[in-house]
Design a protein around this motif. Structure first.
Motif, PDB file in Angstrom:
ATOM      1  N   UNK A  98      29.986  41.586  50.926  1.00 31.73           N
ATOM      2  CA  UNK A  98      30.502  40.328  50.425  1.00 31.73           C
ATOM      3  C   UNK A  98      31.347  40.574  49.183  1.00 31.73           C
ATOM      4  N   UNK A  99      32.127  39.551  48.820  1.00 33.98           N
ATOM      5  CA  UNK A  99      33.004  39.706  47.654  1.00 33.98           C
ATOM      6  C   UNK A  99      32.187  39.944  46.388  1.00 33.98           C
ATOM      7  N   UNK A 100      31.069  39.249  46.258  1.00 35.31           N
ATOM      8  CA  UNK A 100      30.288  39.458  45.039  1.00 35.31           C
ATOM      9  C   UNK A 100      29.707  40.867  44.991  1.00 35.31           C
ATOM     10  N   UNK A 101      29.311  41.385  46.133  1.00 33.81           N
ATOM     11  CA  UNK A 101      28.808  42.765  46.160  1.00 33.81           C
ATOM     12  C   UNK A 101      29.897  43.745  45.729  1.00 33.81           C
ATOM     13  N   UNK A 102      31.129  43.498  46.158  1.00 38.71           N
ATOM     14  CA  UNK A 102      32.236  44.356  45.755  1.00 38.71           C
ATOM     15  C   UNK A 102      32.490  44.243  44.252  1.00 38.71           C
ATOM     16  N   UNK A 103      32.450  43.019  43.728  1.00 42.01           N
ATOM     17  CA  UNK A 103      32.642  42.825  42.289  1.00 42.01           C
ATOM     18  C   UNK A 103      31.529  43.507  41.499  1.00 42.01           C
ATOM     19  N   UNK A 184      37.895  41.165  33.996  1.00 41.73           N
ATOM     20  CA  UNK A 184      37.575  39.916  34.680  1.00 41.73           C
ATOM     21  C   UNK A 184      37.488  40.214  36.174  1.00 41.73           C
ATOM     22  N   UNK A 185      36.307  40.004  36.757  1.00 43.29           N
ATOM     23  CA  UNK A 185      36.083  40.292  38.177  1.00 43.29           C
ATOM     24  C   UNK A 185      35.901  38.976  38.910  1.00 43.29           C
ATOM     25  N   UNK A 186      36.835  38.628  39.801  1.00 42.52           N
ATOM     26  CA  UNK A 186      36.826  37.309  40.424  1.00 42.52           C
ATOM     27  C   UNK A 186      37.715  37.314  41.658  1.00 42.52           C
ATOM     28  N   UNK A 187      37.578  36.269  42.489  1.00 42.49           N
ATOM     29  CA  UNK A 187      38.531  36.062  43.576  1.00 42.49           C
ATOM     30  C   UNK A 187      39.711  35.205  43.125  1.00 42.49           C
ATOM     31  N   UNK A 188      39.647  34.661  41.913  1.00 45.57           N
ATOM     32  CA  UNK A 188      40.733  33.886  41.313  1.00 45.57           C
ATOM     33  C   UNK A 188      41.183  32.742  42.219  1.00 45.57           C
ATOM     34  N   UNK A 189      40.204  32.070  42.856  1.00 49.82           N
ATOM     35  CA  UNK A 189      40.541  30.958  43.743  1.00 49.82           C
ATOM     36  C   UNK A 189      40.806  29.659  42.977  1.00 49.82           C
ATOM     37  N   UNK A 190      40.379  29.573  41.722  1.00 49.10           N
ATOM     38  CA  UNK A 190      40.800  28.429  40.915  1.00 49.10           C
ATOM     39  C   UNK A 190      42.322  28.490  40.753  1.00 49.10           C
ATOM     40  N   UNK A 191      42.947  27.343  40.617  1.00 46.14           N
ATOM     41  CA  UNK A 191      44.403  27.336  40.480  1.00 46.14           C
ATOM     42  C   UNK A 191      44.811  28.122  39.240  1.00 46.14           C
TER      43      UNK A 191
END
Length: 320
Positions: A98-103, A184-191
């Motif tokens: 999952x993305x969080x596991x990768x982060x 900063x580790x994120x998917x940056x899905x916020x605008x």
């Protein structure tokens, strides 16, 4: 990460991976994750095209009527802060992880490298409707406790109101008064409008690395018939007929536009950008990013620099 990783075995495996594959390669000033030598001012010299204007030495410039900048020397001790996005959108993955596991894996790599060079590390956790701060300290016991806390975070139930990434970045900027490095580790899905300015303000004091995590299903929609999709943030469900080639094309175009907007926002914020994917070898991508940054730093330094330091805040680095 189901039911989220049992922290101790996962951390042992990660540490072994990092030791075997990264040890010796990523050592050096500031782990080599971003270009730049540090934050302590050294001697002034004449400005050269490409120098960071934030290092202008205005006193010398005024005395000589010629622009001068101050070179920077590496800090002997670096303070590293990580902002980990562990909101519901990160609990998603369709490949090996999952993305969080990768982060979390990237956070562990940064932590182990930081600890081995004697620097302090702290974490800002965006999760469960709020932000939790784990203070920056040195030593392996602190690092393992910090990582175990991050790895043990439960999933966020759908519908829980989460602070925006930009709000957490703003809080991190107010908390960290000492110059250092921020990751900063994120998917940056916020605008991008919500996090671009806070990240830009972070770069005034820190070297900033943005680690964007992506799953391939966020980029393309497979033809699997009727697919039930769920918004992890709100819990809303919708059935999608993936057999429509027009729908799949529009989805891919929208996904590409979104990732381009993220890259543009990070570039405007002046941060270094690294992209990791759940369907790729994240260690190899991390190494590729580091080697690229080192090449850029060497080119920026040039033989005329004397001691080979690259300008701090060489922001806008290309994503891996």
């Amino acid at each position: 990460m189901k039911p989220y990783l049992t922290a101790e075995p996962a951390l042992r495996r990660l540490e072994l991976t990092i030791t075997r594959r990264l040890d010796g390669l990523l050592q050096g000033e500031h782990m080599g994750l971003v270009p730049g030598p540090g934050s302590e001012p050294a001697e002034s010299r004449a400005y050269r095209p490409g120098d960071d204007v934030r290092r202008m030495d205005w006193n010398v410039t005024a005395r000589t009527n010629e622009p001068h900048v101050r070179d920077l020397v590496a800090d002997r001790e670096l303070e590293v802060w990580a902002l980990l996005d562990a909101t519901a959108s990160m609990d998603f993955g369709t490949v090996a992880r999952e993305k969080r596991e990768l982060a979390l894996s990237a956070l562990a790599a940064i932590g182990f490298l930081t600890q081995r060079t004697g620097n302090r590390i702290g974490v800002h956790l965006l999760h469960g409707g709020g932000v939790r701060t784990l203070p920056a300290r040195t030593g392996r016991p602190h690092l393992m406790a910090l990582l175990q806390t991050a790895f043990a975070l439960p999933r966020t139930p759908p519908g829980v109101a989460e602070p925006l990434l930009g709000v957490a970045a703003e809080q991190l900027g107010r908390l960290t008064r000492r110059r250092g490095m921020a990751v900063v580790l994120s998917d940056f899905l916020d605008t991008p409008e919500t996090w671009e300015a806070p990240l830009r303000r972070l770069t005034a004091r820190h070297q900033v690395l943005a680690v964007e995590v992506i799953d391939p299903r966020e980029l393309t929609l497979p033809d699997v018939g009727i697919l039930t999709v769920i918004d992890p943030e709100s819990g809303r469900r919708r059935e999608v007929a993936t057999g429509s080639s027009r729908l799949r094309r529009k989805y891919a175009e929208a996904a590409l536009a979104q990732r381009d907007a993220v890259s543009t926002g990070l570039r405007r914020a002046g941060v270094t950008h690294m992209r990791l994917r759940t369907d790729r070898d994240w260690v190899r991508d991390l190494v590729r990013h580091v080697m690229r940054q080192r090449r850029l730093a060497a080119l920026a330094a040039g033989p005329a620099r004397g001691h080979g330091h690259a300008p701090m805040g060489g922001g806008g680095g290309d994503a891996a």
